[in-house]
Write a protein that holds these residues in place. Sequence first.
Motif, short mmCIF file in Angstrom:
data_model
loop_
_atom_site.label_atom_id
_atom_site.label_comp_id
_atom_site.label_asym_id
_atom_site.label_seq_id
_atom_site.Cartn_x
_atom_site.Cartn_y
_atom_site.Cartn_z
N TYR A 31 0.85 -1.18 0.00
CA TYR A 31 0.00 0.00 0.00
C TYR A 31 0.89 1.23 0.00
O TYR A 31 2.05 1.19 0.42
CB TYR A 31 -0.88 0.04 1.26
CG TYR A 31 -2.08 -0.86 1.23
CD1 TYR A 31 -1.96 -2.22 1.51
CD2 TYR A 31 -3.34 -0.36 0.92
CE1 TYR A 31 -3.07 -3.05 1.49
CE2 TYR A 31 -4.46 -1.19 0.91
CZ TYR A 31 -4.31 -2.53 1.19
OH TYR A 31 -5.41 -3.35 1.17
N ALA A 63 -5.33 -7.63 7.69
CA ALA A 63 -3.89 -7.65 7.43
C ALA A 63 -3.12 -6.98 8.55
O ALA A 63 -3.60 -6.05 9.21
CB ALA A 63 -3.61 -6.93 6.11
N GLN A 89 0.75 5.37 1.27
CA GLN A 89 -0.01 6.32 2.08
C GLN A 89 0.67 7.68 2.06
O GLN A 89 1.86 7.79 2.35
CB GLN A 89 -0.13 5.82 3.52
CG GLN A 89 -1.05 6.66 4.39
CD GLN A 89 -1.21 6.10 5.79
OE1 GLN A 89 -0.31 5.45 6.32
NE2 GLN A 89 -2.36 6.34 6.39
N PHE A 95 0.21 -4.84 9.33
CA PHE A 95 1.10 -3.95 8.60
C PHE A 95 2.48 -3.86 9.25
O PHE A 95 2.63 -3.98 10.46
CB PHE A 95 0.52 -2.53 8.55
CG PHE A 95 -0.58 -2.39 7.54
CD1 PHE A 95 -1.87 -2.77 7.84
CD2 PHE A 95 -0.31 -1.87 6.28
CE1 PHE A 95 -2.89 -2.65 6.91
CE2 PHE A 95 -1.33 -1.73 5.35
CZ PHE A 95 -2.61 -2.13 5.66
N MET A 115 4.69 7.16 2.18
CA MET A 115 5.01 6.02 3.02
C MET A 115 4.55 4.77 2.27
O MET A 115 3.39 4.71 1.83
CB MET A 115 4.27 6.11 4.36
CG MET A 115 4.45 4.89 5.24
SD MET A 115 6.01 4.93 6.13
CE MET A 115 5.49 5.86 7.59
N GLN A 150 -3.99 10.86 4.50
CA GLN A 150 -4.86 9.98 3.70
C GLN A 150 -4.80 8.55 4.22
O GLN A 150 -3.87 8.16 4.93
CB GLN A 150 -4.41 10.00 2.23
CG GLN A 150 -4.45 11.38 1.59
CD GLN A 150 -5.84 11.95 1.53
OE1 GLN A 150 -6.80 11.26 1.17
NE2 GLN A 150 -5.98 13.22 1.88
N GLY A 151 -5.78 7.76 3.83
CA GLY A 151 -5.76 6.34 4.15
C GLY A 151 -4.84 5.60 3.20
O GLY A 151 -4.46 6.12 2.15
N PRO A 152 -4.47 4.40 3.57
CA PRO A 152 -3.61 3.60 2.67
C PRO A 152 -4.31 3.32 1.35
O PRO A 152 -5.49 2.99 1.31
CB PRO A 152 -3.38 2.30 3.46
CG PRO A 152 -3.64 2.67 4.88
CD PRO A 152 -4.72 3.71 4.84
N PHE A 194 -4.25 0.96 -2.03
CA PHE A 194 -3.78 -0.33 -2.49
C PHE A 194 -2.92 -0.20 -3.73
O PHE A 194 -3.25 0.53 -4.67
CB PHE A 194 -5.00 -1.21 -2.79
CG PHE A 194 -4.68 -2.49 -3.48
CD1 PHE A 194 -4.91 -2.64 -4.83
CD2 PHE A 194 -4.16 -3.56 -2.76
CE1 PHE A 194 -4.63 -3.83 -5.47
CE2 PHE A 194 -3.87 -4.76 -3.39
CZ PHE A 194 -4.11 -4.90 -4.75
N LEU A 245 3.76 0.96 2.55
CA LEU A 245 3.40 0.01 3.59
C LEU A 245 3.26 -1.39 3.03
O LEU A 245 2.66 -1.59 1.97
CB LEU A 245 2.07 0.41 4.24
CG LEU A 245 2.06 1.71 5.01
CD1 LEU A 245 0.63 2.18 5.24
CD2 LEU A 245 2.77 1.56 6.35
#
Lengths: 112, 112
Positions: B35, B101, B37, B103, B89, B41-43, B45, B91
């Motif tokens: 992912y 999942a 990020q 992380f 970032m 913001q959110g991760p 995909f 991930l």
Amino acid sequence: QQQVKQSPQSLIVQKGGISIINCAYENTAFDYFPWYQQFPGKGPALLIAIRPDVSEKKEGRFTISFNKSAKQFSLHIMDSQPGDSATYFCAAIVGGAQKLVFGQGTRLTINP
Amino acid sequence: DTGVSQDPRHKITKRGQNVTFRCDPISEHNRLYWYRQTLGQGPEFLTYFQNEAQLEKSRLLSDRFSAERPKGSFSTLEIQRTEQGDSAMYLCASSRIGEGAFFGQGTRLTVV
């Protein structure tokens, strides 16, 4: 279709109060709903998760409430503490299939 | 340590250079995800593997991005000809099929 909507974007709660974060989804094929907690500069940490065959799951001060008919689920943090201040993400996944789909995140601040 | 491990934790590179990140998943997990990020913001995909097979790639994963998971164990994510917009970032996460999942701590990439 594979969308999860999260609210509020930010939340301020007094120490000892109840923090409530809500999520709604559209894809009825989702069958696993985890919540993640993320501190600045760290990866998201799996906090608690629920499957749609139960309406509530509690782990310590954290509770997920799930409403399958409304396609909504929420995270409740009881007795909120300053150490709970973080960004929280709801997510959903279709079992046996693809990726986690994340909500937009809620920045939670617990005032001492 | 039985968690997801990512290396390096931080990477600063000049625009146009290639970078490679490594992820070591939890050993009994057959799913591995990447992912991205960005701040606030959110991760998002990027791609995921089931064992050594890459099963899905996001449209975010341009031709400059490539991921591998030889022998279904660790994975690498390579970005060629980095651009400033790649700063984020990255991930890595791993899971059993149909579950949430876990992380890693992420690799912070800065392209200057």
